[in-house]
Design an enzyme around this catalytic site. Structure first.
Site, mmCIF file in Angstrom:
data_model
loop_
_atom_site.group_PDB
_atom_site.id
_atom_site.type_symbol
_atom_site.label_atom_id
_atom_site.label_comp_id
_atom_site.label_asym_id
_atom_site.label_seq_id
_atom_site.Cartn_x
_atom_site.Cartn_y
_atom_site.Cartn_z
ATOM 1 N N ARG A 27 57.764 91.059 61.942
ATOM 2 C CA ARG A 27 56.667 91.457 62.840
ATOM 3 C C ARG A 27 56.715 90.687 64.165
ATOM 4 O O ARG A 27 56.044 91.086 65.123
ATOM 5 C CB ARG A 27 55.314 91.267 62.149
ATOM 6 N N ASN A 79 65.193 95.049 58.663
ATOM 7 C CA ASN A 79 64.913 94.397 59.937
ATOM 8 C C ASN A 79 65.155 92.884 59.777
ATOM 9 O O ASN A 79 64.300 92.055 60.057
ATOM 10 C CB ASN A 79 63.481 94.703 60.392
ATOM 11 N N HIS A 93 65.773 85.923 56.331
ATOM 12 C CA HIS A 93 66.382 86.695 55.235
ATOM 13 C C HIS A 93 67.791 86.176 54.935
ATOM 14 O O HIS A 93 68.189 86.072 53.769
ATOM 15 C CB HIS A 93 66.504 88.175 55.620
ATOM 16 N N SER A 121 59.701 86.324 61.245
ATOM 17 C CA SER A 121 59.093 87.478 60.584
ATOM 18 C C SER A 121 59.558 88.733 61.307
ATOM 19 O O SER A 121 59.760 88.712 62.530
ATOM 20 C CB SER A 121 57.566 87.369 60.677
ATOM 21 N N ALA A 146 66.967 85.560 60.615
ATOM 22 C CA ALA A 146 67.578 84.358 60.023
ATOM 23 C C ALA A 146 66.902 83.936 58.720
ATOM 24 O O ALA A 146 67.540 83.350 57.837
ATOM 25 C CB ALA A 146 67.531 83.218 61.038
#
Ligand code: PAF
Length: 293
Positions: free
Chosen positions: A200, A34, A39, A198, A37
């Site tokens: 989430r 998922n 990551h 995140s 930016a």
């Protein structure tokens, strides 16, 4: 970019890469997918340090508690691979649960069969901050990270500072187990309003995304006050928690720690980190700011 599911294929691919280039350095970016930016920023850092960048995508059952979102954790492999191709990753390692935890021996609370009866026991700091409300979480993180290190055998591994406590525990893992791996930390990437990126955040409504900026504002306020000489840490922390609670958050913790040891901050500490975790609606968000006094 190669997408690989098994450890055998991964090792063969890494061997091929090593034959192609003299003295290939391998960097690992461990993720649960998922990708956003934040990551991609870690992948960019990895590319600066190594010729071969492996990104692992594995939603690790061992680090989820019974009432957490393992089953619903977003799995977006196709979109992730598009982003990683664009970012220039070399290998995406996306093993199944059985590949990582082979053989069946016990059921974890989510009903996933795991045979990981040997796990890493993390130090007491893992039971504080996020660990206080997520018992066993960091044991699960350290165990999967050690497994990924053994599978990929990277020279370098890149982790985000957003999970500051996780980063600290992984550095301890490397130190205490004498692993020949350099841990590189990536800065937190933020939305325009300051909200830390995140996976989430995808659970937040547009209105909540606006409200979520408050956590970062509260942390920055504490930083600014301390940098201007305020030494009443307890009052600063209490006031930030109160602001969040009054604005509809359910605060888990706001805490000021030494950035070097994660022990509660003392008057002598110069390198500090202020960390927070709180629920906005049903979504648990975390953030931190590390700073010099
Ligand atoms: O930070 C994460 O996404 C996970 O905790 C990690 C490090 C990939 C281990 O599953």
């Amino acid at each position: 970019m190669q997408v690989i599911q098994t450890v055998t294929e991964l090792r063969a691919a890494l061997k091929n890469q090593a034959q192609g280039i003299n003295q290939t350095k391998v960097a690992l970016v461990p993720t649960m997918g998922n990708l956003h930016a934040g990551h991609i920023h870690l992948v960019e850092i990895a590319k600066q340090h190594a010729q071969c960048v492996v990104v692992s995508i594995f939603v690790n059952p061992l680090q989820f508690g019974p009432n957490e979102d393992l089953a619903n954790y977003p799995r977006t492999l196709e979109a992730d691979c598009e982003k990683l191709t664009a970012a220039g990753a070399d290998i995406v390692f996306t093993p199944s649960v059985n590949e990582v935890y082979p053989d069946v021996s016990y059921l974890n609370p989510d009903g996933v069969n795991l045979n990981q009866t040997m796990t890493i026991t993390t130090p007491p700091i893992a039971n504080e901050l996020c660990g206080a409300s997520r018992p066993g979480h960091f044991d699960g993180v350290a165990t999967i990270v050690l497994k990924l290190f053994n599978m990929v055998m990277p020279n370098i591994a890149v982790f985000g500072k957003k999970d500051f406590q996780q980063l600290f525990i992984i550095r301890e893992l490397v130190k205490q187990f004498n692993l020949p791996i350099e841990i590189v930390a990536g800065e937190t990437v933020r939305e325009a309003n300051g909200l830390a990126m995140s996976s989430r955040n995808g659970y937040l409504t547009p209105a909540q995304k606006n409200e979520a900026a408050l956590m970062q504002q509260c942390l920055k306020h504490i930083v600014s006050r301390i940098q201007h000489g305020d030494t009443d840490f307890a009052a600063l922390i209490q006031s930030a928690a109160q602001t969040l609670n009054e604005n509809g958050w359910l605060v888990d913790y706001v805490s000021l720690r030494s950035a070097l040891t994660l022990a509660p901050a003392t008057a002598h500490d110069q390198q500090l980190v202020v960390l927070a975790a709180a629920k906005l609606g049903n979504t648990r968000l975390i953030d931190n700011v590390d700073f010099l006094r």
